[in-house]
Scaffold this motif. Structure first.
Motif, short mmCIF file in Angstrom:
data_model
loop_
_atom_site.label_atom_id
_atom_site.label_comp_id
_atom_site.label_asym_id
_atom_site.label_seq_id
_atom_site.Cartn_x
_atom_site.Cartn_y
_atom_site.Cartn_z
N GLY A 46 45.69 34.81 41.90
CA GLY A 46 44.38 34.41 41.53
C GLY A 46 45.11 35.35 40.35
N HIS A 47 43.57 34.93 38.89
CA HIS A 47 44.39 36.00 37.91
C HIS A 47 43.13 36.11 36.64
N GLY A 48 43.32 37.18 35.85
CA GLY A 48 41.74 37.55 35.29
C GLY A 48 42.22 38.39 34.02
N ASP A 176 35.40 43.46 38.72
CA ASP A 176 35.37 41.63 39.00
C ASP A 176 36.84 41.22 38.64
N GLU A 180 38.52 37.88 41.29
CA GLU A 180 39.43 37.35 40.18
C GLU A 180 41.14 37.41 40.77
N ARG A 186 36.63 34.98 46.16
CA ARG A 186 35.77 34.20 45.35
C ARG A 186 34.46 33.11 46.17
#
Length: 186
Positions: A46-48, A176, A180, A186
């Motif tokens: 994941g990334h954010g 949050d 992500e 998710r």
């Protein structure tokens, strides 16, 4: 009028200079490549992005060799890459890391103090666009990289679990971003 050999020489020079101009982009840091080198079969989980008070501070990517990263995230090898959007001093990075570990109540005060001293020796000042990457391999400790270059290591799984908890613990101050980063959120 230029002769054919002169024109060919000029074109070779122009191509060489163009290649030099492209070289920095070609040599840009790739967190996925580092993750694959450090952890066999690593994949992006994941990334954010992380912002506070409207200021974008960094982008994060989490890699793992595990199919899913969830509640037992600390049992898996992990790579967390942070690409900073702003400049920060080493002292600020260390202080913020320790503050987050304290909020999460991971480890003792003495352990956090020891880790803070180790982090202060390892973490550099960062500027916008710079990557800091942590690699946690249970049983091997945590390695740190700056733009892909090894800058230090802290032995022991306790540190790795405490440090990665800043982003991955359910009680993180950035829920949050955690959502992500990890696959089960998710």
């Amino acid at each position: 009028m230029a002769t054919r050999p002169a024109l060919c020489a000029w074109l070779r020079i122009a191509c060489f200079l163009a290649a030099l101009g492209a070289a920095p982009g070609a040599l840009a840091f790739d967190a996925g490549q580092l993750a694959s080198q450090e952890i066999p079969a690593a994949r992006l989980v994941g990334h954010g992005s992380f912002s506070r008070l409207g200021f974008h501070l960094y982008d994060a990517e989490l890699f793992s060799g595990a199919e899913r990263v969830s509640a037992n995230w600390s049992a898996h090898p992990l790579v967390l890459d942070l690409r900073y959007a702003r400049s920060f001093s080493s002292g600020t990075l260390v202080q913020r890391s320790l503050m987050e570990m304290t909020k999460l109540k991971v480890a003792t005060d003495a352990q956090r103090q020891h880790w803070g001293e180790a982090l202060a020796r390892i973490l550099p000042d960062v500027s916008a666009g710079q990557h800091l990457t942590g690699v946690f391999r249970p049983g091997d400790g945590t390695r740190f990289f700056s733009d892909g270059k090894l800058i230090g290591q802290i032995a022991g799984d306790a540190f790795g679990r405490a440090f990665f908890a800043i982003w991955l613990d359910p009680r993180t101050s950035a829920p949050d971003l955690r959502a992500e980063l990890i696959s089960d959120a998710r």
